[in-house]
Design an enzyme around this catalytic site. Structure first.
Site, PDB file in Angstrom:
ATOM      1  CB  SER A 100       4.756   4.255   4.026  1.00 54.95           C
ATOM      2  OG  SER A 100       6.072   4.179   4.537  1.00 54.95           O
ATOM      3  CE  LYS A 101       3.727   0.091  -2.481  1.00 53.31           C
ATOM      4  NZ  LYS A 101       3.569  -1.331  -2.880  1.00 53.31           N
TER       5      LYS A 101
END
Length: 476
Positions: free
Chosen positions: A238-239
């Site tokens: 994920s980010k």
């Protein structure tokens, strides 16, 4: 000997993710190692998301990463005739059939399967009906009702699936559009692909596709399925773990050669070696040394790799990628000897090009403010006298030569009975706003005589006098 032919076949539905970028790299390395052909195919059958802009994102990402393709790009949207011809052949030869079951009927079958707590598979109602094309229909592939399908995967090893787990799946939808699992078989056959290396999320698709090859009497390529790239917590990236869009890393100041090195090491190894040139990667890369386990994305490792590649690079090779970062900060940066010297002096201190551009600010802009801790620590005693003597000397140096700077600083320290730091640190604060900079003589020379004089005089005007008058001594 058959020429190895690999391919990268992304769908242009948005950004190019790191997993796809690694897939492209592994196929490129495999083709280059074996003197083969690397093919680019754009799987653009999703008409809503396959926009020209999204296609260009893929092309731009591959260009930045430095992966050149030998053939293509080919577009699935331009190959509909080939897909329909193959479907017609499968129907004519009894390997596929037209199914007239309506969506309502199929949903009822699905609900019944749920109620009976069994897997929802198509019950082959239309398999032997031999329907013609007159009424609305889909086309389904006839799958064997028993036995198993075995894949000897180049990475995963032997993977066997019970055929009873796979139903007669649709190869053409009711509007005539072909599905992914059908298209890729026709594409890979027509493009003479010998090795298909892709993510393990396609593993179940491969077992379906093998039956299309069988039905058409074709020899399938060799398959290798790459494990996932996970975050440090071993969950889907994920980010929080790092950017997932490849081009984000260009904007963050990473070098393409560093990304190639880093991506290659995600799930592949060659002894204890961590840093590779492209030639070394091509020579060493094999699928046999690709791990069957998931790879873990490590931002610290990427930063280390990028910093190493920056240090290895010749200053001339960093000019073109660095200039946009300098100019977007408003610096009056130009290609030339001065910029090469700035890069050379900042290379060992920079993790990314963004980092280097930020560090380069001192060479293009006077400080807007002065670090309070640095001022408190170093702006005392004879600091003001040091700057006054320094600026007086500078005005006599036209042109200013870098080799004259340290002898002056050393001589001034001796004259004033001060340590070198008591001379250099007030100068650093005046020039950069802080007590940290590259070597003082190089910093002064790269800022330039006239600008140095202007910054020192500005500091003398704006910085406070030493707080304790007893600290002030008369300049010698």
């Amino acid at each position: 000997m058959t020429t190895m032919r690999t391919r990268f076949a992304p769908s242009p539905t948005g950004v190019l993710h790191l997993g796809n970028a690694r897939t492209a790299l592994f196929n490129w390395l495999l083709a280059r190692r074996h003197g083969g052909v690397f093919v680019l195919r754009i799987e653009d059958t999703d008409r809503e998301r396959s926009t020209p802009e999204n296609i260009q994102i893929i092309l731009d990402a591959l260009q930045w990463l430095g992966l050149d393709f030998d053939e293509g790009p080919f577009f699935q949207s331009e190959r509909m005739a080939q897909y329909h011809a193959a479907a017609d052949r499968l129907i004519a030869e009894g390997h596929a059939y037209r199914c007239r079951c309506t969506p309502v009927e199929l949903e009822a079958k699905r609900q019944q399967a749920i109620a009976e707590k069994r897997k929802s598979l198509y019950d082959r109602t239309c398999r032997e009906k031999n329907y013609g094309p007159e009424q609305p229909h889909v086309v389904r592939l006839k799958m064997p009702p028993d036995g198993s399908t075995v894949l000897d995967d180049l990475i995963k090893g032997r993977v066997e699936v019970n055929n009873a787990e796979m139903d007669d799946w649709i190869i053409l939808r009711s509007d005539g559009s072909p599905v992914y699992n059908f298209c890729v078989v026709i594409d890979d056959t027509d493009m003479r692909i010998t090795h298909v290396v892709r993510g393990e999320d396609h593993l179940t698709n491969t077992h379906k596709q093998l039956h299309v090859y069988r039905a058409l009497g074709l020899e399938p390529p060799r398959f290798g399925h790459l494990p996932l790239i996970l975050g440090k917590d071993r969950a889907k990236m994920s980010k929080r773990d790092g950017a997932t869009d490849l081009l984000d890393y260009q904007e963050l100041g990473y070098l393409p050669q560093a990304m190639r090195n880093f991506l290659a090491r995600l799930g592949w190894s060659h002894g204890d070696q961590e840093l590779f040139t492209d030639d070394e990667l091509i020579k060493a890369f094999t699928l046999e040394t690709v791990s069957a386990s998931n790879a873990i994305f490590d931002q610290d490792k990427l930063n280390w790799t990028n910093a190493s590649k920056i240090r290895e690079a010749e200053p001339r090779d960093l000019v073109e990628p660095l200039l946009p970062f300098l100019r977007e900060r408003g610096y009056a940066a130009e290609d030339g000897e001065r910029l090469l010297e700035i890069i050379a002096i900042l290379r060992d201190r920079s993790t990314t090009l963004v980092d280097m551009a930020d560090r380069a600010r001192m060479f293009y802009c006077a400080p807007e403010k002065y670090d309070e801790k640095a001022v408190k620590k170093h702006w005392k005693g004879e600091a003001r006298a040091v700057l006054e003597r320094f600026v007086a000397w500078l005005k006599t140096q036209d042109p200013l030569r870098q080799e004259d700077i340290m002898p002056f600083i050393e001589g001034l320290a001796q004259q004033m009975s001060l340590q070198l730091g008591q001379i250099a640190q007030p100068i650093r604060i005046a020039l950069t706003g802080s007590s940290a900079s590259p070597p003082i003589e190089a910093t002064i020379a790269l800022i330039g005589r006239d600008e140095v004089i202007a910054r020192v005089e500005k500091a003398l005007r704006e910085l406070p006098l030493p707080q304790d008058p007893a600290d002030v001594t008369t300049p010698k």
